[in-house]
Design a protein around this motif. Structure first.
Motif, mmCIF file in Angstrom:
data_model
loop_
_atom_site.group_PDB
_atom_site.id
_atom_site.type_symbol
_atom_site.label_atom_id
_atom_site.label_comp_id
_atom_site.label_asym_id
_atom_site.label_seq_id
_atom_site.Cartn_x
_atom_site.Cartn_y
_atom_site.Cartn_z
ATOM 1 N N VAL A 135 0.881 -1.329 0.120
ATOM 2 C CA VAL A 135 -0.328 -0.177 -0.089
ATOM 3 C C VAL A 135 0.712 1.370 -0.522
ATOM 4 C CG1 VAL A 135 -1.640 1.588 1.698
ATOM 5 C CG2 VAL A 135 -1.631 -1.057 1.378
ATOM 6 N N SER A 136 0.593 1.957 -0.465
ATOM 7 C CA SER A 136 1.582 3.294 -1.067
ATOM 8 C C SER A 136 0.801 4.689 -1.023
ATOM 9 C CB SER A 136 1.981 3.514 -2.510
ATOM 10 O OG SER A 136 1.409 3.874 -3.600
ATOM 11 N N THR A 164 4.100 8.056 1.615
ATOM 12 C CA THR A 164 5.253 8.944 2.439
ATOM 13 C C THR A 164 4.615 10.517 2.568
ATOM 14 O OG1 THR A 164 5.252 10.120 0.069
ATOM 15 C CG2 THR A 164 6.569 8.362 0.076
ATOM 16 N N ASP A 165 5.362 10.977 2.905
ATOM 17 C CA ASP A 165 5.359 12.827 3.305
ATOM 18 C C ASP A 165 3.932 13.104 2.869
ATOM 19 O OD1 ASP A 165 7.739 11.907 4.187
ATOM 20 O OD2 ASP A 165 7.560 13.913 5.471
ATOM 21 N N ARG A 166 4.054 13.038 1.768
ATOM 22 C CA ARG A 166 2.997 13.898 0.047
ATOM 23 C C ARG A 166 1.544 13.268 0.738
ATOM 24 N NH1 ARG A 166 4.039 11.291 -5.181
ATOM 25 N NH2 ARG A 166 2.513 10.034 -4.453
ATOM 26 N N SER A 167 1.471 11.361 0.955
ATOM 27 C CA SER A 167 0.135 11.168 1.132
ATOM 28 C C SER A 167 -0.387 12.083 2.809
ATOM 29 C CB SER A 167 0.005 9.863 1.126
ATOM 30 O OG SER A 167 0.941 9.061 1.227
ATOM 31 N N VAL A 168 0.055 11.321 3.459
ATOM 32 C CA VAL A 168 0.255 11.539 5.039
ATOM 33 C C VAL A 168 -0.605 13.022 4.714
ATOM 34 C CG1 VAL A 168 0.403 12.038 7.285
ATOM 35 C CG2 VAL A 168 1.900 9.419 5.746
ATOM 36 N N THR A 169 0.226 14.564 4.745
ATOM 37 C CA THR A 169 -0.378 15.463 4.296
ATOM 38 C C THR A 169 -1.125 15.319 4.281
ATOM 39 O OG1 THR A 169 2.387 16.308 4.368
ATOM 40 C CG2 THR A 169 0.728 17.904 4.162
ATOM 41 N N GLU A 170 -1.259 15.250 2.761
ATOM 42 C CA GLU A 170 -3.464 15.064 2.126
ATOM 43 C C GLU A 170 -4.026 14.692 3.404
ATOM 44 O OE1 GLU A 170 -4.767 14.373 -3.049
ATOM 45 O OE2 GLU A 170 -2.501 14.622 -1.771
ATOM 46 N N LEU A 171 -3.916 13.472 3.622
ATOM 47 C CA LEU A 171 -4.754 12.908 4.368
ATOM 48 C C LEU A 171 -5.175 14.355 5.794
ATOM 49 C CD1 LEU A 171 -6.272 10.162 4.947
ATOM 50 C CD2 LEU A 171 -4.485 9.995 6.182
ATOM 51 N N ILE A 172 -4.283 14.341 6.356
ATOM 52 C CA ILE A 172 -4.163 15.433 7.434
ATOM 53 C C ILE A 172 -5.268 16.830 7.053
ATOM 54 C CG2 ILE A 172 -3.638 16.889 8.922
ATOM 55 C CD1 ILE A 172 -1.091 13.950 9.242
ATOM 56 N N GLU A 173 -4.832 17.466 5.801
ATOM 57 C CA GLU A 173 -5.566 18.145 5.014
ATOM 58 C C GLU A 173 -6.830 17.873 4.795
ATOM 59 O OE1 GLU A 173 -3.385 19.643 1.972
ATOM 60 O OE2 GLU A 173 -1.833 20.492 3.366
ATOM 61 N N ALA A 204 -9.262 11.518 13.831
ATOM 62 C CA ALA A 204 -8.417 12.010 15.038
ATOM 63 C C ALA A 204 -7.269 11.132 15.411
ATOM 64 C CB ALA A 204 -9.928 11.984 16.053
ATOM 65 N N TYR A 205 -7.362 10.071 14.973
ATOM 66 C CA TYR A 205 -5.897 9.097 15.415
ATOM 67 C C TYR A 205 -5.359 8.650 14.028
ATOM 68 C CZ TYR A 205 -3.580 5.223 16.867
ATOM 69 O OH TYR A 205 -3.102 3.958 17.362
ATOM 70 N N LEU A 206 -4.189 8.726 14.080
ATOM 71 C CA LEU A 206 -3.388 8.218 12.370
ATOM 72 C C LEU A 206 -2.261 7.584 12.908
ATOM 73 C CD1 LEU A 206 -2.811 8.105 9.479
ATOM 74 C CD2 LEU A 206 -1.620 10.967 9.847
ATOM 75 N N ASP A 207 -2.018 6.303 12.625
ATOM 76 C CA ASP A 207 -1.024 5.569 13.156
ATOM 77 C C ASP A 207 0.399 5.478 11.869
ATOM 78 O OD1 ASP A 207 0.647 3.773 14.437
ATOM 79 O OD2 ASP A 207 -0.558 2.222 14.188
ATOM 80 N N LEU A 208 1.247 6.110 12.209
ATOM 81 C CA LEU A 208 2.583 6.043 11.057
ATOM 82 C C LEU A 208 3.799 5.187 11.527
ATOM 83 C CD1 LEU A 208 2.494 10.070 10.392
ATOM 84 C CD2 LEU A 208 1.485 8.284 9.113
ATOM 85 N N SER A 209 3.605 4.102 12.409
ATOM 86 C CA SER A 209 4.587 3.454 13.114
ATOM 87 C C SER A 209 5.712 2.980 12.110
ATOM 88 C CB SER A 209 3.970 2.100 13.991
ATOM 89 O OG SER A 209 3.728 2.624 15.626
ATOM 90 N N LEU A 210 6.523 2.442 12.255
ATOM 91 C CA LEU A 210 6.932 2.027 11.030
ATOM 92 C C LEU A 210 6.525 2.031 9.323
ATOM 93 C CD1 LEU A 210 7.637 -2.304 12.358
ATOM 94 C CD2 LEU A 210 9.060 -0.265 12.691
ATOM 95 N N CYS A 211 6.710 3.731 9.870
ATOM 96 C CA CYS A 211 6.447 4.190 7.819
ATOM 97 C C CYS A 211 7.467 4.969 7.654
ATOM 98 C CB CYS A 211 5.063 4.746 7.865
ATOM 99 S SG CYS A 211 3.723 4.503 8.118
ATOM 100 N N TYR A 212 8.713 3.907 6.668
ATOM 101 C CA TYR A 212 10.073 4.486 6.959
ATOM 102 C C TYR A 212 10.290 5.530 6.216
ATOM 103 C CZ TYR A 212 11.578 0.707 9.791
ATOM 104 O OH TYR A 212 11.122 -0.306 10.748
ATOM 105 N N ASN A 213 9.331 5.362 4.829
ATOM 106 C CA ASN A 213 9.556 6.447 3.601
ATOM 107 C C ASN A 213 9.057 7.903 4.469
ATOM 108 O OD1 ASN A 213 10.437 4.730 2.113
ATOM 109 N ND2 ASN A 213 8.336 4.209 1.437
#
Length: 286
Positions: free
Chosen positions: A163-164, A189-198, A204-213
């Motif tokens: 999953v990317s 990566t940072d790109r999709s995580v930032t878009e998801l947050i926006e 209210a909850y986001l787990d990014l454990s071991l997301c090495y990218n």
């Protein structure tokens, strides 16, 4: 029994938690059937793989019963779901239970994208979905989920290395009701995580454990909304190894052959009861 007040019968039926007992109660009469059937099928429990297979046959043959089903939790089932639940199984479940709102498939490693695509098309009302450790499911399956299951509120995708960003960006675009998302051990990566947050304003909850990218976690943490909790320590180091592991052998195609050795040492195959396919013609208020 007919002399009992209806209110008392309702109270009696609602105290029954044992599934075989509920199944028996559903056979007593039309009234008892109308009371017991929704309880039996709304949140079914499966004591063995045989019970689950019997349930699938029943909902495939009787759409009235299948339409009652709202929640299926295979994670809590005591039998080896990772050997039994494949794409064909989930396709049958989705077609037979189109009103599903809750589905936990964690650890069903035989699943492939084909089954997830079918599930998304048949169960658009899903609000809770866990595919954690379904490590053969890729962006193809998740794009179907993002396209069809736009009412999702909780999504668990832990330890899914295929999953990317492609999946998460589509989820951010379509699934605006998301409140909790676990992406631990994915390739985001940072790109999709930032878009998801926006985009996911209710998140209210986001787990990014071991997301090495995800490389600029400090920036993400600094700019996130105050109500959003981001965690990075829910998975132990080493649990998201990207190396291919041949769990089943070179000849295994990832699909269950429909046969299971019931005498497997250490497994409990009690409660092999069949699911009643008898439903009187009464209106169900569920």
């Amino acid at each position: 029994m007919n002399r009992l007040p209806a209110e008392l019968i309702v109270e009696i039926i609602h105290t029954i938690e044992h599934q075989p007992t509920l199944a028996g109660a559903a056979q007593v009469c039309k009234l008892w059937n109308s009371l017991a059937t929704p309880l039996l099928y709304r949140i079914p429990k499966f004591g063995s793989s045989l019970s689950f297979q019997s349930f699938l046959r029943t909902v495939s043959e009787n759409s009235t019963l299948g339409d009652i089903v709202r929640e299926v939790d295979l994670l809590s089932s005591p039998w080896p779901r990772w050997l039994v639940v494949d794409s064909q199984t989930i396709t049958t479940l989705g077609k037979g239970c189109p009103q599903l709102t809750y589905l936990d498939l964690e650890g069903c490693t035989a699943l492939r994208d084909k089954g997830i695509v079918s599930l998304a098309e048949n169960c658009p009302g899903l609000q809770y979905l866990s595919l954690s450790e379904c490590d053969k499911v890729s962006d193809e399956g998740m794009l179907a989920i993002a396209t069809h299951c736009i009412q999702l509120r909780i999504l668990e995708l832990k330890a899914m290395p295929m999953v990317s960003d492609l999946s998460v960006e589509e989820l951010a675009l379509n699934c605006t009701f998301l409140e909790s998302v676990a992406l631990a051990g994915t390739r985001v990566t940072d790109r999709s995580v930032t878009e998801l947050i926006e985009r996911a304003q209710r998140l209210a909850y986001l787990d990014l454990s071991l997301c090495y990218n995800v490389v600029d976690l400090d920036k993400i943490m600094e700019e996130k909304p105050e109500h959003l909790e981001i965690v990075i320590d829910t998975m132990p180091t080493g649990s998201a190894d990207w190396e291919e592991t041949d769990w089943e052998g070179d000849d295994w195609d990832g699909e269950w052959d429909g046969e299971w050795d019931e005498d497997e040492d250490g497994m409990d195959f009690e409660n092999d009861e069949g699911w009643p396919n008898v439903h009187f013609s009464v209106d169900l208020d569920i």
